[in-house]
Design an enzyme around this catalytic site. Structure first.
Site, short mmCIF file in Angstrom:
data_model
loop_
_atom_site.label_atom_id
_atom_site.label_comp_id
_atom_site.label_asym_id
_atom_site.label_seq_id
_atom_site.Cartn_x
_atom_site.Cartn_y
_atom_site.Cartn_z
N CYS A 1 0.82 -1.22 0.00
CA CYS A 1 0.00 0.00 0.00
C CYS A 1 0.85 1.26 0.00
O CYS A 1 2.04 1.23 0.30
CB CYS A 1 -0.86 0.06 1.26
SG CYS A 1 -1.98 -1.31 1.48
N CYS B 1 -2.97 4.82 2.75
CA CYS B 1 -4.07 3.86 2.59
C CYS B 1 -4.95 3.83 3.84
O CYS B 1 -4.46 3.78 4.96
CB CYS B 1 -3.53 2.47 2.31
SG CYS B 1 -4.84 1.30 1.85
N CYS C 1 -2.63 -3.05 -3.46
CA CYS C 1 -3.89 -2.91 -2.73
C CYS C 1 -4.99 -2.45 -3.68
O CYS C 1 -4.77 -1.59 -4.54
CB CYS C 1 -3.67 -1.88 -1.62
SG CYS C 1 -5.16 -1.34 -0.78
N CYS D 1 -6.02 1.53 -2.25
CA CYS D 1 -5.20 2.72 -2.51
C CYS D 1 -4.49 2.68 -3.86
O CYS D 1 -3.90 3.67 -4.27
CB CYS D 1 -4.20 2.95 -1.38
SG CYS D 1 -2.84 1.75 -1.31
#
Length: 193
Positions: free
Chosen positions: A34, A38, A65, A68
């Site tokens: 991430c 995030c 992810c 994000c």
């Protein structure tokens, strides 16, 4: 991999956008990486790895992810559901809810439910139940554990619920399933001699 400093840890837990692009964090238990900003569930500090670039995280076999989008692209649905499935396979005995799965996989419960069903053909809850029943069947055959103990070890500590679910999924109560399997084994041994 980069060292996790207090500043970087604070950036992660505070979802600090000013650190985006300076580093990426990967969560070893989920296989996802991430941006510091995030909004996903806060990971355990000991499960974090840091990278200077998204490419480094990707080459270390971490996946971006879905929330994000650290690479600017979305993780393909089948890869996302594979991550969720692998998590369930490792943790079926724990209390797993759709919200928990959504948190650890960085998506919304609704989107996860819909996508899981599209990719796997069943809902996440059905998959969790399937894993628990398969593990229970194995334990009923290979151990002498009490029925309640088997249920508890596969994440179904409410014995009446375990027995009802087991019967619904297999057509047998756990006790009758065990007895039937023992009879089958006896017949095989008898016919083999």
């Amino acid at each position: 991999m980069e060292t996790l400093t207090d500043d970087k840890w604070q950036a992660i837990i505070n979802n600090d956008t000013s650190y985006d692009g300076q580093f990426y964090y990967a969560v070893k238990t989920t296989g996802i990486f991430c941006r510091p900003s995030c909004k996903s569930r806060q990971p355990n500090k000991e499960n974090i790895g840091l990278f200077y670039t998204a490419e480094q995280a990707l080459s270390a076999k971490f996946r971006p992810c879905k929330r994000c989008k650290p690479t600017g692209e979305r993780l393909p649905d089948d890869e996302w559901i594979t991550l969720v499935t692998e998590y369930i396979d490792r943790n079926y005995m724990d209390n797993i809810t759709l919200d928990i799965l959504a948190d650890i996989s960085h998506g919304s419960p609704y989107h996860l439910h819909r996508t899981f069903k599209k990719v796997r053909g069943i809902t996440p809850v059905e998959y969790i139940q399937q894993q628990r029943i398969e593990q229970a069947k194995e334990q009923l055959i290979t151990t002498g554990k009490a029925i309640a103990e088997v249920g508890s070890s596969v994440g179904l500590s409410n014995s009446p619920y375990f027995i009802t679910l087991f019967k619904k999924k297999t057509g047998y109560t756990p006790a009758s399933y065990r007895q039937k399997q023992i009879q089958k084994l006896g017949e095989v041994l008898e016919n083999g001699n």
